[in-house]
Scaffold this motif. Structure first.
Motif, PDB file in Angstrom:
ATOM      1  N   VAL A 328       0.869  -1.189   0.000  1.00  0.00           N
ATOM      2  CA  VAL A 328       0.000   0.000   0.000  1.00  0.00           C
ATOM      3  C   VAL A 328       0.906   1.240   0.000  1.00  0.00           C
ATOM      4  O   VAL A 328       1.776   1.383   0.862  1.00  0.00           O
ATOM      5  N   VAL A 329       0.690   2.081  -1.003  1.00  0.00           N
ATOM      6  CA  VAL A 329       1.545   3.267  -1.176  1.00  0.00           C
ATOM      7  C   VAL A 329       0.673   4.517  -1.106  1.00  0.00           C
ATOM      8  O   VAL A 329      -0.399   4.570  -1.718  1.00  0.00           O
ATOM      9  N   GLY A 330       1.148   5.520  -0.396  1.00  0.00           N
ATOM     10  CA  GLY A 330       0.406   6.784  -0.305  1.00  0.00           C
ATOM     11  C   GLY A 330       1.233   7.952  -0.798  1.00  0.00           C
ATOM     12  O   GLY A 330       2.432   7.816  -1.067  1.00  0.00           O
ATOM     13  N   PHE A 331       0.585   9.079  -0.918  1.00  0.00           N
ATOM     14  CA  PHE A 331       1.256  10.320  -1.288  1.00  0.00           C
ATOM     15  C   PHE A 331       1.094  11.303  -0.133  1.00  0.00           C
ATOM     16  O   PHE A 331       0.072  11.283   0.549  1.00  0.00           O
ATOM     17  N   ALA A 332       2.068  12.126   0.060  1.00  0.00           N
ATOM     18  CA  ALA A 332       1.948  13.198   1.042  1.00  0.00           C
ATOM     19  C   ALA A 332       2.262  14.510   0.337  1.00  0.00           C
ATOM     20  O   ALA A 332       3.405  14.741  -0.068  1.00  0.00           O
ATOM     21  N   ALA A 333       1.233  15.295   0.134  1.00  0.00           N
ATOM     22  CA  ALA A 333       1.426  16.611  -0.480  1.00  0.00           C
ATOM     23  C   ALA A 333       1.513  17.594   0.682  1.00  0.00           C
ATOM     24  O   ALA A 333       0.538  17.771   1.412  1.00  0.00           O
ATOM     25  N   GLU A 334       2.675  18.201   0.848  1.00  0.00           N
ATOM     26  CA  GLU A 334       2.875  19.049   2.031  1.00  0.00           C
ATOM     27  C   GLU A 334       3.346  20.438   1.627  1.00  0.00           C
ATOM     28  O   GLU A 334       3.928  20.628   0.546  1.00  0.00           O
ATOM     29  N   THR A 335       3.099  21.387   2.514  1.00  0.00           N
ATOM     30  CA  THR A 335       3.604  22.741   2.266  1.00  0.00           C
ATOM     31  C   THR A 335       4.676  23.120   3.297  1.00  0.00           C
ATOM     32  O   THR A 335       5.306  24.158   3.188  1.00  0.00           O
ATOM     33  N   GLU A 336       4.860  22.292   4.331  1.00  0.00           N
ATOM     34  CA  GLU A 336       5.934  22.537   5.318  1.00  0.00           C
ATOM     35  C   GLU A 336       6.332  21.206   5.973  1.00  0.00           C
ATOM     36  O   GLU A 336       5.583  20.225   5.891  1.00  0.00           O
TER      37      GLU A 336
END
Ligand code: CTP
Length: 408
Positions: A328-336
């Motif tokens: 299971v693979v996820g994405f983390a879209a972060e701004t900090e």
């Protein structure tokens, strides 16, 4: 990358769509393939060998009795072409040539080469709809399918006669995508089932308004292409996308997070890999209005939001009939705090890998064609990738997934 250095045999038969085969030859060459073209006698009435020689920079073949030079050696052309091919594409393929291929007739170079060629066969039919629908043609299609041939198209549209109907050759880009899918069939994800989520979900406020986000879905579509090219059976569960979904990928279109959640769970049985690339809204309006909200004299409108299901976390925790997908693979879209936040997400959602990207970077992230990401594994391994086209990022992610599956 999958077409890079591959030897593609392109058979062109006599139909008006033969002119589009020139575009296909050009696209294959641009993708890095070495393209050998066979024209039937009827095809040369529509297009010339010179057209294809100019595009492929290679000799074009038309004669079943001809000899060809390979290095120092002279060989029979159809034997040499058949032996060398990684894939045999016939586009357009007329009703006549479909019949010839189904019956195994060798009265011209294309037929003789097909009989000698062990490579997979990809066929893009083009003919009037009554010819396509005729039981004789359909029987030939069935015979060829049973023998392992893949078909792309024919599509619905305007035909040579001016009539509208099924019989138009698939677009060159669709044939190219299917060529990639067929070439990938024995790849590292062969016989694996991969479910991918993509796009930004739409959360209805009333019948005309939605809450959504800036996701284009490009990364999810690229992942679906890369997994398909690696041989997987891919199901793309997607919210609206800014890009088309290529051939060879099964799609389930949804809008809201709840719909996406239900669609993912409806296909999860026997799934080896789940990649969550969708930008799923964490909240939805608590009570979507049945009628359009009118502003009236209101100066301020408060909308109460409630939590949406976390699809990825639920899949990871899935313990029904069949176990959780193995990867299971996820994405983390972060701004900090990119790494810290991504690592925390990987831990709380029990992921095997997380693709971390800082969406504030110029030229990367939402809507962009490129992405700069860090791949974080649950065992602590980290791989920082340079700014790359999303397709290349997708290929790297899929390669890592293949490695993880190999170790399980
Ligand atoms: N995701 C999901 N279902 C949700 C929210 C997120 O499946 N309801 C998935 C996304 O597809 C992505 C990963 O979880 O792969 C991370 O999503 P993100 O929105 O970045 O993180 P959240 O967990 O929602 O955390 P936050 O919004 O607090 O950053």
């Amino acid at each position: 990358m999958i077409l890079q250095g591959k030897r593609i045999l392109l058979g062109v038969t006599g139909g008006i769509a033969a002119y589009k085969a020139a575009d296909l030859a050009s696209k294959l060459v641009q993708a890095g393939a070495q393209v050998d073209v066979i024209l039937t006698a009827a095809a040369t009435a529509f297009v010339t060998p010179l057209t294809f020689e100019s595009l492929t920079h290679r000799a074009v073949h038309t004669d079943v009795l001809a000899m060809a030079t390979v290095g120092e050696k002279r060989e029979i052309a159809h034997i040499m072409l058949a032996k060398a091919a990684d894939l045999f594409v016939v586009a357009p393929v007329t009703a006549q040539t479909l019949a010839k291929l189904a019956l195994g007739l060798a009265d011209d170079l294309l037929g003789a080469t097909a009989l000698s060629c062990p490579a997979p066969l990809l066929l893009a039919p083009a003919m009037e709809s009554h010819m396509w629908e005729h039981p004789a043609t359909q029987e030939h299609v069935r015979i060829l399918r049973d023998r392992g041939a893949t078909f792309v198209g024919p599509a619905m549209g305007r035909l040579a006669s001016g009539a509208l109907g099924v019989g138009r050759m698939a677009e060159p880009l669709d044939i190219l995508e299917m060529a990639r899918a067929v070439l990938g069939r024995s790849g590292p994800l062969a016989r694996r089932r991969v479910v991918i989520t993509a796009g930004g979900t739409l959360e209805p406020l009333d019948p005309v308004r939605v809450l959504t986000n800036r996701s284009s879905g490009k990364m999810g579509v690229a992942l679906a292409q890369a997994a398909r090219d690696a041989g997987a059976a891919v199901i793309l569960v997607h919210a609206p996308l800014a890009v088309p979904v290529p051939q060879g990928i099964e799609v389930i279109a949804v809008r809201s997070a709840v719909e996406m959640h239900d669609a993912v769970f409806s296909v999860l049985g026997n799934t080896d890999v789940l990649i969550g690339a969708a930008a799923v809204a964490d909240f939805r309006p608590a009570d979507a209005a049945v009628q359009k909200i009118k502003k009236g004299e209101t100066q301020e409108l408060l909308v109460r939001l409630v939590r949406n299901p976390d699809i990825l976390a639920e899949v990871s925790a899935y313990r029904q009939e069949r176990d959780r997908p193995r990867v299971v693979v996820g994405f983390a879209a972060e701004t900090e705090d990119l790494l810290k936040n991504a690592q925390a997400k990987m831990a709380t959602k029990h992921l095997d890998m997380i693709v971390a990207n800082d969406v504030t970077q110029v030229g990367s992230g939402f809507g962009a064609d490129d992405n700069r990401v860090i791949l974080l594994h649950k065992d602590g391994k980290q791989e920082m990738l340079p700014l790359l086209p999303k397709m290349e990022v997708a290929e790297r992610v899929v390669a890592q997934v293949g490695e993880m599956l190999g170790k399980i």
